[in-house]
Design an enzyme around this catalytic site. Structure first.
Site, PDB file in Angstrom:
ATOM      1  N   ASP A   1      30.633  27.511   9.381  1.00  0.00           N
ATOM      2  CA  ASP A   1      31.593  27.195  10.443  1.00  0.00           C
ATOM      3  C   ASP A   1      30.825  26.656  11.655  1.00  0.00           C
ATOM      4  O   ASP A   1      29.774  27.179  12.039  1.00  0.00           O
ATOM      5  CB  ASP A   1      32.382  28.452  10.838  1.00  0.00           C
ATOM      6  CG  ASP A   1      33.628  28.113  11.639  1.00  0.00           C
ATOM      7  OD1 ASP A   1      34.741  28.276  11.101  1.00  0.00           O
ATOM      8  OD2 ASP A   1      33.487  27.672  12.809  1.00  0.00           O
ATOM      9  N   ILE A   2      31.384  25.628  12.262  1.00  0.00           N
ATOM     10  CA  ILE A   2      30.705  24.964  13.377  1.00  0.00           C
ATOM     11  C   ILE A   2      30.711  25.826  14.651  1.00  0.00           C
ATOM     12  O   ILE A   2      29.859  25.652  15.517  1.00  0.00           O
ATOM     13  CB  ILE A   2      31.347  23.574  13.620  1.00  0.00           C
ATOM     14  CG1 ILE A   2      30.405  22.656  14.360  1.00  0.00           C
ATOM     15  CG2 ILE A   2      32.689  23.684  14.326  1.00  0.00           C
ATOM     16  CD1 ILE A   2      30.828  21.194  14.323  1.00  0.00           C
TER      17      ILE A   2
ATOM     18  N   HIS B   1      37.754  32.068   5.444  1.00  0.00           N
ATOM     19  CA  HIS B   1      36.630  32.441   6.295  1.00  0.00           C
ATOM     20  C   HIS B   1      35.919  33.626   5.675  1.00  0.00           C
ATOM     21  O   HIS B   1      36.566  34.640   5.361  1.00  0.00           O
ATOM     22  CB  HIS B   1      37.119  32.886   7.686  1.00  0.00           C
ATOM     23  CG  HIS B   1      37.828  31.844   8.475  1.00  0.00           C
ATOM     24  ND1 HIS B   1      37.245  31.205   9.549  1.00  0.00           N
ATOM     25  CD2 HIS B   1      39.086  31.329   8.370  1.00  0.00           C
ATOM     26  CE1 HIS B   1      38.123  30.347  10.077  1.00  0.00           C
ATOM     27  NE2 HIS B   1      39.239  30.411   9.392  1.00  0.00           N
TER      28      HIS B   1
ATOM     29  N   HIS C   1      41.489  26.920   3.759  1.00  0.00           N
ATOM     30  CA  HIS C   1      40.115  27.422   3.745  1.00  0.00           C
ATOM     31  C   HIS C   1      40.126  28.938   3.917  1.00  0.00           C
ATOM     32  O   HIS C   1      41.045  29.492   4.518  1.00  0.00           O
ATOM     33  CB  HIS C   1      39.272  26.781   4.852  1.00  0.00           C
ATOM     34  CG  HIS C   1      39.889  26.889   6.215  1.00  0.00           C
ATOM     35  ND1 HIS C   1      40.888  26.050   6.639  1.00  0.00           N
ATOM     36  CD2 HIS C   1      39.650  27.738   7.240  1.00  0.00           C
ATOM     37  CE1 HIS C   1      41.240  26.370   7.858  1.00  0.00           C
ATOM     38  NE2 HIS C   1      40.517  27.400   8.259  1.00  0.00           N
TER      39      HIS C   1
ATOM     40  N   VAL D   1      42.907  24.100  11.399  1.00  0.00           N
ATOM     41  CA  VAL D   1      42.589  22.984  10.495  1.00  0.00           C
ATOM     42  C   VAL D   1      43.506  23.093   9.285  1.00  0.00           C
ATOM     43  O   VAL D   1      43.458  24.104   8.548  1.00  0.00           O
ATOM     44  CB  VAL D   1      41.104  23.018  10.075  1.00  0.00           C
ATOM     45  CG1 VAL D   1      40.824  21.926   9.051  1.00  0.00           C
ATOM     46  CG2 VAL D   1      40.193  22.843  11.292  1.00  0.00           C
TER      47      VAL D   1
ATOM     48  N   ASN E   1      43.901  31.921   7.430  1.00  0.00           N
ATOM     49  CA  ASN E   1      44.991  31.817   8.392  1.00  0.00           C
ATOM     50  C   ASN E   1      46.016  30.807   7.873  1.00  0.00           C
ATOM     51  O   ASN E   1      45.642  29.797   7.271  1.00  0.00           O
ATOM     52  CB  ASN E   1      44.457  31.337   9.745  1.00  0.00           C
ATOM     53  CG  ASN E   1      43.461  32.312  10.349  1.00  0.00           C
ATOM     54  OD1 ASN E   1      43.639  33.524  10.258  1.00  0.00           O
ATOM     55  ND2 ASN E   1      42.400  31.792  10.942  1.00  0.00           N
TER      56      ASN E   1
END
Ligand code: AMP
Ligand code: ZN
Length: 115
Positions: free
Chosen positions: A30-31, A102, A100, A96, A87
């Site tokens: 993750d950025i 996390h 995805h 986003v 989420n």
């Protein structure tokens, strides 16, 4: 999906620190990490949210969960513990819109599931 940042990362058109690649999904850092370990697991198919999953995605989801478990092991957080979450849409806090998961860990995350 040309405009989707995770599609771009999956196709090599945008940079990311990739930690795992499979034919149908990948994992990258993750950025904006919220924990010492914060890795995203992303299907290559552009599925906007959990709501778009169909029964045929079940094996993919199983492989993604096992890969998350393996990444947790390889990062040395499996025994202390970690969190795996997705989420969904506005109330779920999704930012986003490419599905995805996390993987978070490396510090105590607390028992509270939401704030
Ligand atoms: P969510 O709120 O569940 O949609 O989470 C989206 C996550 O994607 C956030 O934790 C962002 O920091 C992360 N993110 C957004 N853009 C990038 C990117 N280009 N590379 C890696 N992670 C990203
Ligand atoms: Zn996408």
């Amino acid at each position: 999906m040309d405009a989707c940042i995770f599609c771009k990362i999956a196709s090599g058109g945008a940079k990311a620190t990739i930690v795992h690649e499979s034919p149908d999904f990948l994992a990258f850092e993750d950025i904006h990490p919220q924990a010492p370990v914060h890795t995203l697991l992303v299907p290559r198919e552009h599925l906007p949210t959990l709501n778009d999953l169909r029964p045929e995605h079940a094996p993919l989801l199983g492989r993604m969960v096992l890969a998350a478990r393996d990444i947790a092991r390889s990062r040395g957080i499996a025994e202390r513990g970690y969190r795996l979450l997705a989420n969904c849409n506005a109330d779920g806090g999704q930012a986003v819109f490419h599905l995805h998961f996390h993987l978070l860990g490396g510090r105590p995350l607390g028992a509270k599931l939401c704030s």
